[in-house]
Write an enzyme that holds these catalytic residues in place. Structure first.
Site, PDB file in Angstrom:
ATOM      1  N   SER A   1     -10.093  -0.328   6.775  1.00 18.83           N
ATOM      2  CA  SER A   1      -9.358  -0.094   5.528  1.00 18.83           C
ATOM      3  C   SER A   1      -8.716  -1.319   4.889  1.00 18.83           C
ATOM      4  O   SER A   1      -8.291  -1.263   3.743  1.00 18.83           O
ATOM      5  CB  SER A   1      -8.295   0.986   5.743  1.00 18.83           C
ATOM      6  OG  SER A   1      -8.920   2.221   5.944  1.00 18.83           O
TER       7      SER A   1
ATOM      8  N   SER B   1      -9.269   2.145   2.920  1.00 19.10           N
ATOM      9  CA  SER B   1      -8.306   2.891   2.136  1.00 19.10           C
ATOM     10  C   SER B   1      -7.269   2.026   1.420  1.00 19.10           C
ATOM     11  O   SER B   1      -6.521   2.528   0.595  1.00 19.10           O
ATOM     12  CB  SER B   1      -7.598   3.899   3.045  1.00 19.10           C
ATOM     13  OG  SER B   1      -6.915   3.235   4.090  1.00 19.10           O
TER      14      SER B   1
ATOM     15  N   LYS C   1       0.822  -1.207   0.000  1.00 21.03           N
ATOM     16  CA  LYS C   1       0.000   0.000   0.000  1.00 21.03           C
ATOM     17  C   LYS C   1       0.862   1.266   0.000  1.00 21.03           C
ATOM     18  O   LYS C   1       1.926   1.302   0.634  1.00 21.03           O
ATOM     19  CB  LYS C   1      -0.884  -0.036   1.259  1.00 21.03           C
ATOM     20  CG  LYS C   1      -1.864   1.120   1.396  1.00 21.03           C
ATOM     21  CD  LYS C   1      -2.690   0.953   2.658  1.00 21.03           C
ATOM     22  CE  LYS C   1      -3.737   2.039   2.818  1.00 21.03           C
ATOM     23  NZ  LYS C   1      -4.609   1.777   3.969  1.00 21.03           N
TER      24      LYS C   1
END
Length: 512
Positions: free
Chosen positions: A174, A150, A75
């Site tokens: 997330s 996210s 990420k």
């Protein structure tokens, strides 16, 4: 010739380690697939060029870690040396990280090859996946849907088959939203089980709602392998603030029947018909397999959402949050929230009071983003601790091992998550409690679910409930997941429970 891309991770890593598959074949197979998925979903922010050098080096050293030769995706907010961690902010461009985060260092030492970084929503405080630098990421299963966030780029890439193991973070869902929306598995561990050194969080220094870093993959066994690889001496040495708890194989491989708590709703966000059915059917399968299921009574989730989660994240009156947006072009879809956050405390109080009889939830949010004094923040932290102990007491009284819970789904349309921040109630509860929680896909939306959705009204019957009903619509065939939860530091038990759910679902689908 076996298809490299169709091999599950445990099998792939075995073939890499015993030499029957050359690492470069695997690497370029995944680079090719990742490129295809990136073209379709816009999920990758950067290709890590040094992965090719690492590939050559790995072959020379001959030291075979648990993830030898396995390409992994990372990420955006997890530092990789020489690359930006933007969080979707223009001001963070061209500020490469000085060193790898601990998680990335350990992955490399275990032979894994981080090869791409993936997209996130601006600021990370969102469960969509869009920013001004890289644009919108799309759900690989249906391009009109959000991949969740996210860790949305991870969800899309792993869900689309362009990465076999990914790592993201979770402060309100997330990891779990993208997994559920994209039909894959994820584990949010207890906040400090894996090192967060070198990982950038949405609101720095915020302690009320606990963030965690964790793995995402197509199946539970892969998550377990990812955890096994990270929970090693290397990590404990590189970050001495992490408890030196190696992966407990005995707990993970146990076949003892479990005592499982469950609930179908949190009485705050009304579950979609498919969510409710997902829990019911999974409960039935578990009972038929010899486990004991016990109803668990959830109370006061509205208080947890507003007073612990929203107030905890924005206890400074959202000052730190607003500061991140200073000088940025876009305030994303947060127009009203920005205006509210910038208002003085007296105005927030007045608005909250006026709105209370008409839109109670708007009133609660407005009240929850007031600036707090230090003693108010301390008493908030104390209150969260008390709540956690009460929750555990209720859990112990029922003598539970684990808990089966709903997970928001199916995937919402693009742009909807920004309007539906209240729908984080199912996930964020376990960040406030800091319990490990994983997600496993168990079913797909049926025509009957779609029909039943017509009667969906929600518990508050306000604008948010009406919007959520719209967001759920037109989803036949999309995956729906459940959440599997365990007590703090019981990641292995959580994974064992997830594996049980996954196995029973696979067995059921084979019989159908």
């Amino acid at each position: 010739m076996i298809s490299i891309l169709s091999l599950p991770l445990p099998e792939l890593s075995k073939k890499l380690r015993d030499g029957s598959l050359p690492p470069e074949h695997v690497f370029y197979a995944y680079v090719g697939k990742a490129l295809q998925i990136a073209t379709e979903t816009n999920c990758i922010t950067e290709y890590l060029q040094e992965s090719e050098t690492q590939l050559q080096k790995a072959k020379m050293t001959g030291k075979l870690g648990l993830l030898y030769g396995v390409p992994v995706s990372i990420k955006d907010s997890i530092d990789c040396q020489g690359h930006d961690s933007t969080l979707g902010f223009i001001k963070n461009l061209n500020k490469p990280a000085a060193e790898d985060s601990v998680v990335v260092q350990v992955l490399r030492r275990q032979g894994a090859i981080p090869f791409v970084k993936t997209n996130v929503p601006q600021s990370l405080i969102s469960y969509d996946c869009k920013n001004l630098i890289f644009g919108q990421t799309f759900n690989p299963l249906l391009y009109t849907r959000s991949p969740g966030g996210s860790s949305g780029g991870e969800g899309a890439l792993v869900g689309g088959g362009g990465s076999i193991l990914g790592f993201g973070t979770d402060v309100g869902g997330s990891l779990r939203f993208p997994a559920a929306f994209c039909g894959i598995c994820a584990l949010k561990p207890t906040g400090n089980r894996l090192s967060k050194k070198g990982i950038i969080s949405g609101v720095l220094g915020q302690k009320a709602v606990v963030a965690a870093v964790g793995p995402m993959a197509k199946d539970v066994e892969s998550l377990a392998l990812g955890m096994r690889a990270l929970l090693c001496e290397d990590m404990f040495n590189l970050d001495s603030t992490v408890p030196p708890l190696p992966f407990n194989e005995e707990v993970y491989s146990s076949t003892q029947p479990l005592r499982i708590g469950y609930y179908e709703t949190d009485f705050f966000t009304m579950p979609s018909p498919a969510m409710r059915r997902a829990v019911r059917e999974t409960k039935q399968l578990l009972e038929d397999a010899g486990h004991t299921l016990v109803p668990f009574e959830l109370t006061n989730v509205d208080y947890v959402v507003f007073n612990f989660c929203v107030r905890g994240m924005f206890a400074d009156g959202a000052t730190s949050f607003l500061k991140m947006f200073k000088g940025e072009l876009e305030k994303s879809s947060m127009g009203l929230f920005f205006w509210l956050a910038k208002s003085p405390n007296w105005l927030k109080s007045v608005l909250s009071w006026i709105a209370k009889p008409f839109v109670p939830r708007f009133s609660d949010i407005t009240r929850s983003i007031r600036a707090n004094t230090v003693d108010e923040v301390w008493s908030l932290h104390h209150e969260i601790e008390e709540f956690c102990h009460q929750f555990i007491a209720q859990w112990k009284k029922l003598n539970l091992d684990v808990m089966l819970c709903p997970m928001l789904g199916p995937a919402l349309g693009i742009g909807y998550p920004g309007k539906l921040s209240v729908a984080v109630s199912y996930t964020m509860l376990y960040n406030a409690l800091d319990f490990p929680a994983g997600v496993v896909p168990v079913t797909m939306v049926t025509d009957k679910d779609e029909e039943e959705l017509k009667g969906y009204q929600g518990y508050f019957r306000d604008w948010w409930d009406r919007t959520l009903a719209k967001a759920f619509r037109g989803s036949v065939g999309l995956p729906v997941a459940v959440q599997c939860v365990a007590l703090p530091w019981q990641e292995e038990l959580c994974l064992r429970f997830m594996k049980e759910v996954e196995t029973l679902i696979l067995k059921k689908n084979r019989l159908v």
